[in-house]
Motif scaffolding. Sequence first.
Motif, PDB file in Angstrom:
ATOM      1  N   ALA A 139      41.001 -29.096  24.563  1.00 12.16           N
ATOM      2  CA  ALA A 139      41.213 -28.345  25.799  1.00 12.16           C
ATOM      3  C   ALA A 139      39.989 -27.511  26.161  1.00 12.16           C
ATOM      4  O   ALA A 139      39.556 -27.489  27.321  1.00 12.16           O
ATOM      5  CB  ALA A 139      42.447 -27.449  25.649  1.00 12.16           C
ATOM      6  N   VAL A 140      39.419 -26.820  25.169  1.00 12.57           N
ATOM      7  CA  VAL A 140      38.242 -25.987  25.440  1.00 12.57           C
ATOM      8  C   VAL A 140      37.070 -26.838  25.907  1.00 12.57           C
ATOM      9  O   VAL A 140      36.342 -26.478  26.847  1.00 12.57           O
ATOM     10  CB  VAL A 140      37.871 -25.175  24.181  1.00 12.57           C
TER      11      VAL A 140
ATOM     12  N   LEU B  44      42.181  -4.770  20.201  1.00  9.74           N
ATOM     13  CA  LEU B  44      41.805  -3.869  21.289  1.00  9.74           C
ATOM     14  C   LEU B  44      41.510  -4.656  22.564  1.00  9.74           C
ATOM     15  O   LEU B  44      41.876  -4.231  23.674  1.00  9.74           O
ATOM     16  CB  LEU B  44      40.587  -3.038  20.883  1.00  9.74           C
ATOM     17  N   ILE B  45      40.874  -5.821  22.434  1.00  6.05           N
ATOM     18  CA  ILE B  45      40.631  -6.682  23.594  1.00  6.05           C
ATOM     19  C   ILE B  45      41.955  -7.166  24.191  1.00  6.05           C
ATOM     20  O   ILE B  45      42.161  -7.163  25.409  1.00  6.05           O
ATOM     21  CB  ILE B  45      39.754  -7.884  23.180  1.00  6.05           C
ATOM     22  N   ILE B  46      42.872  -7.580  23.305  1.00  9.40           N
ATOM     23  CA  ILE B  46      44.187  -8.030  23.772  1.00  9.40           C
ATOM     24  C   ILE B  46      44.909  -6.905  24.498  1.00  9.40           C
ATOM     25  O   ILE B  46      45.511  -7.106  25.565  1.00  9.40           O
ATOM     26  CB  ILE B  46      45.029  -8.532  22.581  1.00  9.40           C
ATOM     27  N   GLY B  47      44.847  -5.700  23.926  1.00  7.22           N
ATOM     28  CA  GLY B  47      45.500  -4.565  24.581  1.00  7.22           C
ATOM     29  C   GLY B  47      44.901  -4.235  25.920  1.00  7.22           C
ATOM     30  O   GLY B  47      45.624  -3.861  26.859  1.00  7.22           O
ATOM     31  N   ALA B  48      43.582  -4.379  26.045  1.00  7.52           N
ATOM     32  CA  ALA B  48      42.930  -4.095  27.321  1.00  7.52           C
ATOM     33  C   ALA B  48      43.300  -5.115  28.391  1.00  7.52           C
ATOM     34  O   ALA B  48      43.274  -4.809  29.584  1.00  7.52           O
ATOM     35  CB  ALA B  48      41.419  -4.060  27.124  1.00  7.52           C
ATOM     36  N   ARG B  49      43.639  -6.328  27.981  1.00 15.01           N
ATOM     37  CA  ARG B  49      43.989  -7.387  28.921  1.00 15.01           C
ATOM     38  C   ARG B  49      45.488  -7.471  29.193  1.00 15.01           C
ATOM     39  O   ARG B  49      45.939  -8.341  29.932  1.00 15.01           O
ATOM     40  CB  ARG B  49      43.480  -8.725  28.394  1.00 15.01           C
TER      41      ARG B  49
ATOM     42  N   VAL C 158      44.248 -17.977  20.567  1.00 13.33           N
ATOM     43  CA  VAL C 158      44.406 -19.030  21.579  1.00 13.33           C
ATOM     44  C   VAL C 158      44.538 -18.424  22.970  1.00 13.33           C
ATOM     45  O   VAL C 158      43.873 -18.863  23.929  1.00 13.33           O
ATOM     46  CB  VAL C 158      45.637 -19.898  21.238  1.00 13.33           C
ATOM     47  N   LEU C 159      45.389 -17.419  23.095  1.00 17.62           N
ATOM     48  CA  LEU C 159      45.602 -16.808  24.404  1.00 17.62           C
ATOM     49  C   LEU C 159      44.357 -16.080  24.894  1.00 17.62           C
ATOM     50  O   LEU C 159      44.055 -16.097  26.094  1.00 17.62           O
ATOM     51  CB  LEU C 159      46.783 -15.839  24.326  1.00 17.62           C
ATOM     52  N   ASN C 160      43.645 -15.443  23.997  1.00 10.14           N
ATOM     53  CA  ASN C 160      42.422 -14.751  24.387  1.00 10.14           C
ATOM     54  C   ASN C 160      41.374 -15.735  24.879  1.00 10.14           C
ATOM     55  O   ASN C 160      40.629 -15.458  25.830  1.00 10.14           O
ATOM     56  CB  ASN C 160      41.897 -13.948  23.192  1.00 10.14           C
ATOM     57  N   GLU C 161      41.313 -16.889  24.229  1.00 12.05           N
ATOM     58  CA  GLU C 161      40.371 -17.920  24.685  1.00 12.05           C
ATOM     59  C   GLU C 161      40.755 -18.419  26.070  1.00 12.05           C
ATOM     60  O   GLU C 161      39.894 -18.657  26.931  1.00 12.05           O
ATOM     61  CB  GLU C 161      40.362 -19.081  23.687  1.00 12.05           C
TER      62      GLU C 161
ATOM     63  N   ASN D  32      39.653 -15.846  28.558  1.00 16.64           N
ATOM     64  CA  ASN D  32      38.210 -15.915  28.785  1.00 16.64           C
ATOM     65  C   ASN D  32      37.844 -16.996  29.788  1.00 16.64           C
ATOM     66  O   ASN D  32      36.901 -16.849  30.575  1.00 16.64           O
ATOM     67  CB  ASN D  32      37.477 -16.166  27.468  1.00 16.64           C
ATOM     68  N   MET D  33      38.617 -18.105  29.746  1.00 16.70           N
ATOM     69  CA  MET D  33      38.341 -19.222  30.643  1.00 16.70           C
ATOM     70  C   MET D  33      39.119 -19.112  31.943  1.00 16.70           C
ATOM     71  O   MET D  33      39.204 -20.078  32.699  1.00 16.70           O
ATOM     72  CB  MET D  33      38.682 -20.537  29.944  1.00 16.70           C
ATOM     73  N   GLN D  34      39.724 -17.941  32.169  1.00 20.87           N
ATOM     74  CA  GLN D  34      40.450 -17.658  33.414  1.00 20.87           C
ATOM     75  C   GLN D  34      41.592 -18.642  33.631  1.00 20.87           C
ATOM     76  O   GLN D  34      41.867 -19.089  34.734  1.00 20.87           O
ATOM     77  CB  GLN D  34      39.492 -17.663  34.607  1.00 20.87           C
ATOM     78  N   GLY D  35      42.272 -18.974  32.519  1.00 20.04           N
ATOM     79  CA  GLY D  35      43.434 -19.850  32.615  1.00 20.04           C
ATOM     80  C   GLY D  35      44.628 -19.169  33.230  1.00 20.04           C
ATOM     81  O   GLY D  35      45.515 -19.830  33.770  1.00 20.04           O
TER      82      GLY D  35
END
Length: 823
Positions: free
Chosen positions: A230-231, A341-346, A407-410, A413-416
Motif C-alpha cells: 500500500a505504501v 505525542l504525535i498521535i495525540g496531536a493528530r 499503521v494509522l500514523n503512516e 502522513n500520506m493524507q489518507g
Amino acid sequence: MSTHRKDFVINGKYRIMFGGRKEFTICYNESKPISNTFWQSTNPVMNKLPIFLTQLSLLIAITRIFMIILRPLRQPRFLSELLAGILLGPSVLGNLGWVANHITPFEASLFLETMANLGVTFYMFLVGLEMDITPIQKMGKTAFSVAIAGIIFPLIAGVGLHATILEHQTSVRAPEMGAYFWSIALSLTSFPDLARALSDHKLMYTELGKTALTAAAVCDLSCWSLLVVAVCIISGRKELHIAIPVMVCMASLWFVLRPFIRKIAKKISQRSKDAPIPDNHIYFILSLVLLSGFITELCGAHSMFGAFMLGLMIPGGKLGASIKEKVEEFIVGILLPPTFLIIGARTNFVFIFADVSIGMVLLVILLASLAKIVSTLLVCLYFKCPMWDSLALGVLMNTKGVLALIVLNEGRNMQGFDQQTFTWIMAAILLMTIITGPIVSWTHNSARHLRPYYHRNLERSKPDAPLRVLVCIHSTKNLPGLISLLQNSNATRNSPITVFAAHLVELTRASAMLIFHDKNKTVDTKINTTREKVEAEQIFSAFESFEKDNPAAAVQPLTAVSPYATMHEDVNNFALDKFASIILISYHKRPDGVGGWTDENIEHKQVNQNLLATSSCSIGLLVDRGLMGVSESQKDMQECHVAMFFIEGPDDREALAYAWRMGGNPRLILTLVRFILGKDVSELGEGVEEDDHEILTTIFEREKQKQLDDDYVNEFRFRTMHDQSIAYVEELVNSSDEIISTINTAYSDFNLYVVGRGHGKACPLTVGLSNWSDSPELGPLGEALVSLDFESPPSVLVVQQSAHLSTGSSKHNLLDTIQKMYE
C-alpha cells in the motif's frame, strides 16, 4: 505562497491561511542568526531539543500516573501511553494557550516527528526480534482459520466503513487511500501487546494462548506485507510496478542476507558460551538496523520495514536476548513515547461529531471495534470451541497496540484521512483496548472457571485409572528425584501416566514468550541466557529417556517463563488446562551430604507455598534424599520399600491414594501404617460442656472424617488383601512423641515415606508437632520425618488434597480450638 482563498487568521505568532478541501497553511517567523561556525547558522537541534526534552518528560510522568490509576483495572501500559498523548494534544491541554505555545508549539513538530520515526524504526526491530515464526510451520486448523478470518473480514469491514464515511464526508482529497489503512489497522493483531496481555491474564500456557499467538504471527506478517504494498503504490501514484523494488529488496534480505546473519549469530553465540556477548557485536547489529532502514527508504518504503525484517532474521537465543537486554528499555521508554505525542496531536475529540450525526459516528466506531471479534467468534464456534474461550480469543485477537498506531500514523502522513476520521479510528482503538482486560477477566474468572474442576483429586478416582501429572522443575537438580518418583508410580497399559513436565524459568524482562518443544526436532528456545537454554535441553532429554523406558508413559514438555510472584498462577492454569490430577513439586532445600540442608532458592519456597495455598488439584511435595526409581523392566534393580503413614483427614486419604497406585509396581514393597488414637487420647474429649457449640462442631467433624477414613482404608485392605507386596499395620499411640518413637524403632529402613500434609485439620496426635514449624509446607509429620536422624535418610513425599477443600478461616479456628482442648 498561494492558497485557494485569500483570507487568513492570525493566532499569536502563527498566520493560518485557509485553502479548499479542508486544507490550510501555517506560517511563522523564525529568526536564524548568523553564527561563526562552519555551517554559518545556529544548530536546529539545539533550538528544538529543550522543547523535545520537556515534552518527553511530561509524557513519561503523565504515563506513569495513568499506569498507577489503571493498574487495578488490568489495563495495559499502551492505554496509559495513548491517553497521555491525547491529554497533551488538542483534545485537552493542547487547547490551552500556554501549553500550545511552550509545550507543544507547531514549529517543534518536525523535530518530534523525526525522533518518533527513529523510535518506530528501532521498535519494529524489537518486534521482529521477539517474533518467532516457527509455530506457523506447525499451526493447527483452528489457528489457521482464525488468522485467515481475522484478516479477510476486517479488510472487508474496513473498506465498507470507509465507503460509508465517504457518503457523509465528500471533501477528502484522496478518499480511496484511507480504506487501505483502515482495513490494515482493523486486520492487524499486535503480537508484542498480545503476548503481554496473555501473560498478564495467565493464559500464556493454555491452548487458547498458543492459538492466539500463532494466529497473531500470521496476521502480523500478512498485514505488514499489505502495508508495504500500500505504501509503495500510494507513494508511486498508484503504479503497481513501483512496489517491485521493495519486494525484491525484502526477498534479497530474507533469502540472501538471512543465512549469512544466522551463521554469524551462531558463531558469536559459540564464542561467548560462558561470557556475555561483547558490546561491539551488539553495536554492529544496531548499526545494521539503521542501514537496513536506509535501504528500504531508498526503495520507496518506510525504514521500519527494513528494521522489522532484520529483527525477524536474527535467530533467538543468547544474541537476541542480549540485544533486548541492552536496548529494550531505552527504545520502549525513551524513543517510542514521541509516537504517542504525535498521535495525540493528530487526535481531536472536540470536533469528533462535527457535521456528522452522533449515531453515525458511534455506529462506525462500534462496527470497527467488533469486526475482528465477531469473525473470530464465528470461526471458533464453527470448530465447536467453548463459547467463553471463543469470545476471549476474539477479544484477544482484537489487540491493537503500538503496531496499529504505526499503521494509522503512516496513513495520516500520506493524507489518507483527515483529523476527524483519524479521531474516529483512534476512538475505536481506545474502545478495543479498554474492553479487552475486563472481558477476558470475565470469561476466564478463576472462581467460575474452576468450578467444574473443584473436586479433582486421586481419592475419587480408581487406583488403576489413567493418571495425569504436572511436574514442575526449577532446575536440573530437581530431575533425579521427580523422575524416580514417576518411575515408581506404576505406569501400565491399563493405567497409563501422562506427564506434563513444566520447566519453570524466572521472567527477567517485560515481555514473556511461550516456549513449546517439538519432540521430533532439536529444541529451539528463546530463553534469556545460555544456562537456561542448556537446562531446558537437559530436562527435555531426561524426560524423553523416561518416556522411552516406560512405554505406558507419555510426556509433554513445556517451558513456562513467569515472575516468581505469579508463577503459581501459571502452574494452576496449566494444570487446569491439562486436567492434571496432581502437581508434583520439589522441596526448596537439598541435603548437603553431611546431615544438613542447603537453601537452593528462597523464591522456590514461596512458589511452593503459593501453590499449596491456591491449587485446585492435589499437590505432592517431594523431599529428595536419593530416591531410586524402579520399573518392571529393571529386573536387576533392588526393590524400593515405601511406607505410608496414615493418621486421619483428606490429605492422608489423598496420600494413600498415591501410595496405592505405587503399590501396583512389582518392584516396590508398600507398607501402610495406620496410627490409631489410644484410650488416653480419646478420653480427653470427655467433660466437654454441651453448650460449647464450637467444640461440639469440631468433634462432629472429626467423627465424620473418621468414618471416611475407615471406609477408604477398608476398601484399600479389601482390594489388596491378596497382594504379597502390600502390608497393613495398625499402631496404637497416645501422642506425637509415640509416633516418632514408633517410626524410629520399627520403620527406619524404608526408601520413601508418604504422608499427608494435614493442612487445616486439627489432630490431637500432631498438636505437639505443629507447635514448632520451620517449614509449614511439609506439615507437622512431614517436617518431623525430614528432621529425624536416620542412618540412611529416606525421601519424603508430602501430599495435600485440593487447597479449596482444606483451607478456610473456620478451619483455622477449629485448629485453635482443638489445641486448647489438649493443652
